[in-house]
Design a protein around this motif. Structure first.
Motif: not given
Ligand SMILES: Cc1cc2nc3c(=O)[nH]c(=O)nc-3n(C[C@H](O)[C@H](O)[C@H](O)COP(=O)(O)O)c2cc1C
Length: 299
Positions: A223-243
């Motif tokens: 079993e994997v019991n971890a909790r997960g967390f993402l931090v992402a960076v992008a060149g462009r602004r706004g939410t679109e690069p992260f979709v």
């Protein structure tokens, strides 16, 4: 061994062989793995010396190409069955000691917090964010390790599905370190830049190769019991690069049964260049890390 944790195997064929080394049994069984993938069937051929299993061969129906394949899975298992029966008679001495087909994971290298750093840039924004998360782990009294994936030898998944036979991946590289760490982790943090709408190739390779971890869960009951967390960076602004990146990382985590927290997404880096110069970025990452790292009652 295949089938152990996942219920009963159906007996297909058995052959007893008397030799000067004693009695051997060649056994062909099948497991319906339809609960993992539609139509997946695994055939296992075992040689038993007395009651001890000394040789195991397994093959599943996802290993063959869907059309035009040269082999049928069951046929292949039957050929192995016949060959083993012949070989045991010819040289029984070769089957008196067990030959185990598995690749053990490293015995060491577990930590509480696994941080997958997806950027090839050793001192870039994702690396800086990884160091903030690492620092928060230390401050929370947890052990942690940042995997700089670009610097590891991790090859892409070849789609062989062999991991569903034995619970291990036949590709020889550094991936066992990641699998071992993820299996024992309390928290998985993914720090990554957006590359062409998704994650950089080394991180994608790791995510695909974690199918091995999925197989270990399904085949071996680990079993994997971890909790997960993402931090992402992008060149462009706004939410679109992260979709896409959020969907891809979410799918990766959920496939392993990892519960993802809300991600932290930091854009506009084509302008800012350095994440440290974006007001509030470090505070946000650190606060979100602390929330994920905090011990909790999972009940
Ligand atoms: C090959 C490549 C592809 C990229 N693709 C995107 C993209 O699709 N969208 C975007 O907003 N930024 C894109 N970027 C910009 C990076 O996400 C940005 O520079 C980020 O801050 C780099 O993070 P790092 O310092 O951790 O490497 C791309 C950068 C590179 C080198």
């Amino acid at each position: 061994m295949p089938g152990d944790a996942r219920g009963e195997s159906a007996a297909e064929k058995t052959k007893a062989v008397e030799t000067p080394e004693g009695t051997f049994t060649i056994r062909l069984t099948s497991d319906n793995l339809g609960s993992i993938y539609p139509g997946m069937i695994r055939y296992t051929v075992e040689v038993l010396h007395g009651t001890e299993t000394v040789y195991t061969y397994a093959i599943n129906s996802y290993e063959s190409a869907p059309r035009g394949s040269l082999f049928d899975t069951r046929k292949a298992a039957e050929i192995v069955f016949a060959r083993l029966a012949h070989d045991v008679v010819s040289r029984p001495g070769a089957y008196t000691r067990p030959r185990v087909f598995t690749r053990p994971l490293p015995g060491t290298g577990t930590v509480d917090v696994v941080i997958l750093q997806g950027s090839p840039r050793r001192f870039g924004n994702s690396a800086k964010i990884a160091s903030w998360c690492d620092d928060e782990a230390t401050q929370a009294g947890l052990s942690s390790r940042v995997f700089f994936l670009q610097e590891m030898d991790i090859r892409p998944c070849v789609g062989c599905y062999v991991c569903y036979d034995y619970g291990y991946c036949p590709v020889e590289d550094d991936m066992p370190l990641v699998i071992r760490a993820l299996e024992a982790a309390l928290v998985l943090v993914v720090c990554t830049p957006v590359y062409t709408g998704t994650v950089p190739a080394p991180l994608k390779a790791v995510m695909d190769r974690c199918q091995w971890l999925h197989a270990r869960e399904k085949v071996l009951g680990s079993e994997v019991n971890a909790r997960g967390f993402l931090v992402a960076v992008a060149g462009r602004r706004g939410t679109e690069p992260f979709v896409c990146v959020t969907r891809v990382v979410d799918a990766f985590m959920r496939n392993l049964g990892i519960r993802p927290a809300l991600p932290v997404l930091i854009g506009d880096l084509d302008r800012a260049r350095d994440v440290e110069t974006i007001e509030g970025a470090e505070d946000n990452v650190r606060a979100a890390s602390r929330a994920v790292l905090a011990p909790r009652d999972e009940g």
